[in-house]
Design a protein around this motif. Sequence first.
Motif, PDB file in Angstrom:
ATOM      1  N   GLY A 145       0.665  -0.952   0.225  1.00 49.53           N
ATOM      2  CA  GLY A 145      -0.056   0.160  -0.027  1.00 49.53           C
ATOM      3  C   GLY A 145       0.873   1.200   0.338  1.00 49.53           C
ATOM      4  O   GLY A 145       2.233   1.376  -0.072  1.00 49.53           O
ATOM      5  N   LEU A 146       0.816   2.359  -0.699  1.00 52.69           N
ATOM      6  CA  LEU A 146       1.154   3.416  -0.470  1.00 52.69           C
ATOM      7  C   LEU A 146      -0.072   4.404   0.220  1.00 52.69           C
ATOM      8  O   LEU A 146      -1.082   5.333   0.282  1.00 52.69           O
ATOM      9  N   GLY A 147       0.812   5.335   0.757  1.00 55.38           N
ATOM     10  CA  GLY A 147       0.277   6.935   1.057  1.00 55.38           C
ATOM     11  C   GLY A 147      -0.336   7.604   0.345  1.00 55.38           C
ATOM     12  O   GLY A 147       0.590   7.677  -0.157  1.00 55.38           O
ATOM     13  N   TYR A 148      -1.640   8.138   1.070  1.00 55.18           N
ATOM     14  CA  TYR A 148      -2.186   9.315  -0.402  1.00 55.18           C
ATOM     15  C   TYR A 148      -2.249   8.838  -1.479  1.00 55.18           C
ATOM     16  O   TYR A 148      -1.064   9.792  -2.866  1.00 55.18           O
ATOM     17  N   ALA A 149      -1.508   6.844  -1.695  1.00 52.79           N
ATOM     18  CA  ALA A 149      -1.484   6.535  -3.357  1.00 52.79           C
ATOM     19  C   ALA A 149      -2.806   7.048  -4.304  1.00 52.79           C
ATOM     20  O   ALA A 149      -4.485   7.542  -3.491  1.00 52.79           O
ATOM     21  N   ARG A 150      -2.633   7.684  -5.641  1.00 54.00           N
ATOM     22  CA  ARG A 150      -3.871   7.829  -6.346  1.00 54.00           C
ATOM     23  C   ARG A 150      -3.935   7.178  -7.515  1.00 54.00           C
ATOM     24  O   ARG A 150      -2.521   6.501  -7.751  1.00 54.00           O
ATOM     25  N   ALA A 151      -5.231   6.272  -8.084  1.00 54.18           N
ATOM     26  CA  ALA A 151      -4.292   5.735  -9.068  1.00 54.18           C
ATOM     27  C   ALA A 151      -3.985   6.553 -10.485  1.00 54.18           C
ATOM     28  O   ALA A 151      -3.248   6.012 -11.154  1.00 54.18           O
ATOM     29  N   SER A 152      -4.139   7.474 -10.183  1.00 58.92           N
ATOM     30  CA  SER A 152      -3.671   8.244 -11.614  1.00 58.92           C
ATOM     31  C   SER A 152      -2.201   9.027 -11.521  1.00 58.92           C
ATOM     32  O   SER A 152      -1.273   9.069 -12.092  1.00 58.92           O
ATOM     33  N   ASP A 153      -1.902   8.893  -9.987  1.00 65.93           N
ATOM     34  CA  ASP A 153      -0.173   8.774 -10.029  1.00 65.93           C
ATOM     35  C   ASP A 153       0.544   6.858 -10.288  1.00 65.93           C
ATOM     36  O   ASP A 153       1.550   7.061 -10.624  1.00 65.93           O
ATOM     37  N   ALA A 154       0.094   6.104 -10.187  1.00 66.56           N
ATOM     38  CA  ALA A 154       0.033   4.946 -10.543  1.00 66.56           C
ATOM     39  C   ALA A 154       0.542   4.004 -11.623  1.00 66.56           C
ATOM     40  O   ALA A 154       1.360   3.930 -11.843  1.00 66.56           O
ATOM     41  N   VAL A 155      -0.794   4.542 -12.367  1.00 63.42           N
ATOM     42  CA  VAL A 155      -0.695   4.887 -14.117  1.00 63.42           C
ATOM     43  C   VAL A 155       0.504   5.382 -14.661  1.00 63.42           C
ATOM     44  O   VAL A 155       1.221   4.718 -15.300  1.00 63.42           O
ATOM     45  N   VAL A 156       1.209   6.266 -14.094  1.00 55.69           N
ATOM     46  CA  VAL A 156       2.600   7.174 -14.687  1.00 55.69           C
ATOM     47  C   VAL A 156       3.815   6.755 -13.677  1.00 55.69           C
ATOM     48  O   VAL A 156       4.669   6.412 -14.255  1.00 55.69           O
ATOM     49  N   ALA A 167     -10.337   4.754 -15.871  1.00 52.40           N
ATOM     50  CA  ALA A 167      -9.526   4.895 -17.067  1.00 52.40           C
ATOM     51  C   ALA A 167      -8.031   4.259 -16.381  1.00 52.40           C
ATOM     52  O   ALA A 167      -7.901   3.905 -16.970  1.00 52.40           O
ATOM     53  N   TRP A 168      -8.026   4.792 -15.435  1.00 50.13           N
ATOM     54  CA  TRP A 168      -6.818   4.592 -14.949  1.00 50.13           C
ATOM     55  C   TRP A 168      -7.215   3.350 -14.224  1.00 50.13           C
ATOM     56  O   TRP A 168      -5.935   2.487 -14.258  1.00 50.13           O
ATOM     57  N   ILE A 169      -8.007   2.671 -13.738  1.00 52.10           N
ATOM     58  CA  ILE A 169      -8.328   1.606 -12.688  1.00 52.10           C
ATOM     59  C   ILE A 169      -7.843   0.786 -14.248  1.00 52.10           C
ATOM     60  O   ILE A 169      -7.324  -0.872 -14.039  1.00 52.10           O
ATOM     61  N   ARG A 170      -8.357   1.197 -15.298  1.00 57.29           N
ATOM     62  CA  ARG A 170      -8.798  -0.097 -16.753  1.00 57.29           C
ATOM     63  C   ARG A 170      -7.185  -0.209 -16.783  1.00 57.29           C
ATOM     64  O   ARG A 170      -6.535  -1.643 -17.368  1.00 57.29           O
ATOM     65  N   SER A 171      -6.261   1.108 -16.583  1.00 51.23           N
ATOM     66  CA  SER A 171      -4.820   1.204 -17.360  1.00 51.23           C
ATOM     67  C   SER A 171      -4.018  -0.061 -16.672  1.00 51.23           C
ATOM     68  O   SER A 171      -3.506  -0.367 -17.154  1.00 51.23           O
ATOM     69  N   LEU A 172      -4.095  -0.040 -15.028  1.00 55.13           N
ATOM     70  CA  LEU A 172      -3.196  -0.615 -14.892  1.00 55.13           C
ATOM     71  C   LEU A 172      -3.669  -2.356 -14.112  1.00 55.13           C
ATOM     72  O   LEU A 172      -2.978  -2.681 -14.308  1.00 55.13           O
ATOM     73  N   ILE A 173      -5.124  -2.257 -14.442  1.00 54.92           N
ATOM     74  CA  ILE A 173      -5.690  -3.891 -14.722  1.00 54.92           C
ATOM     75  C   ILE A 173      -4.793  -4.307 -15.986  1.00 54.92           C
ATOM     76  O   ILE A 173      -3.911  -5.181 -15.481  1.00 54.92           O
ATOM     77  N   THR A 174      -4.596  -3.782 -17.066  1.00 48.46           N
ATOM     78  CA  THR A 174      -3.763  -4.224 -18.234  1.00 48.46           C
ATOM     79  C   THR A 174      -2.635  -4.577 -17.951  1.00 48.46           C
ATOM     80  O   THR A 174      -1.860  -5.019 -18.683  1.00 48.46           O
ATOM     81  N   GLU A 175      -2.231  -3.306 -17.578  1.00 51.12           N
ATOM     82  CA  GLU A 175      -0.479  -3.410 -17.347  1.00 51.12           C
ATOM     83  C   GLU A 175      -0.467  -4.647 -16.229  1.00 51.12           C
ATOM     84  O   GLU A 175       0.452  -5.405 -16.228  1.00 51.12           O
ATOM     85  N   LEU A 176      -0.615  -4.729 -15.118  1.00 55.05           N
ATOM     86  CA  LEU A 176      -0.373  -6.078 -13.853  1.00 55.05           C
ATOM     87  C   LEU A 176      -0.936  -7.395 -14.740  1.00 55.05           C
ATOM     88  O   LEU A 176      -0.393  -8.547 -14.459  1.00 55.05           O
TER      89      LEU A 176
END
Length: 154
Positions: free
Chosen positions: A1-12, A56-65
């Motif tokens: 987990g990441l404190g103050y994490a956002r999908a928008s951050d994780a995707v990039v 869109a960010w969640i879908r991108s993360l799922i695809t990458e993973l």
Amino acid sequence: GLGYARASDAVVSENWLSRAKAGDVVTLAFGTNDIVAGQYNDGKPANTSTPEEIEAWIRSLITELQSAGCQVILFNAPPFDYDEAHEAVRTALNERFSVIAEEMNVPLFDWAALLSDPSDPAKSLYGGHPNDEGCRIVADAFLEQFRDLLKGDS
């Protein structure tokens, strides 16, 4: 987990994403901070991200993973006693999570249902950051739902 994490951050974030891709099972529990703070924007005032942006960010993360061979478990957005505008974003996003999970062939963990007041799903029973009781309820339910997957038996 990441404190103050956002999908928008994780995707990039190549750093976060490259470490996550090394896992066998990855849980994606993003959305809350995307709702509260919006996408990082170089010090400009925070804005709420839209449900469509977060999706869109969640879908991108799922695809990458999934492309890296990871089993992904998707969490929906828990209650956080938001104001009306933020709750509208959370509600709209949560309406999409089951669709995302089905279309992307990932299991969904509905922790929002575990943490919400049944008579008022916007209200958190155990606090925005769940107290000990809320955490125990979530952990027990998560282990019950995913015990076999986490053992590697599936």
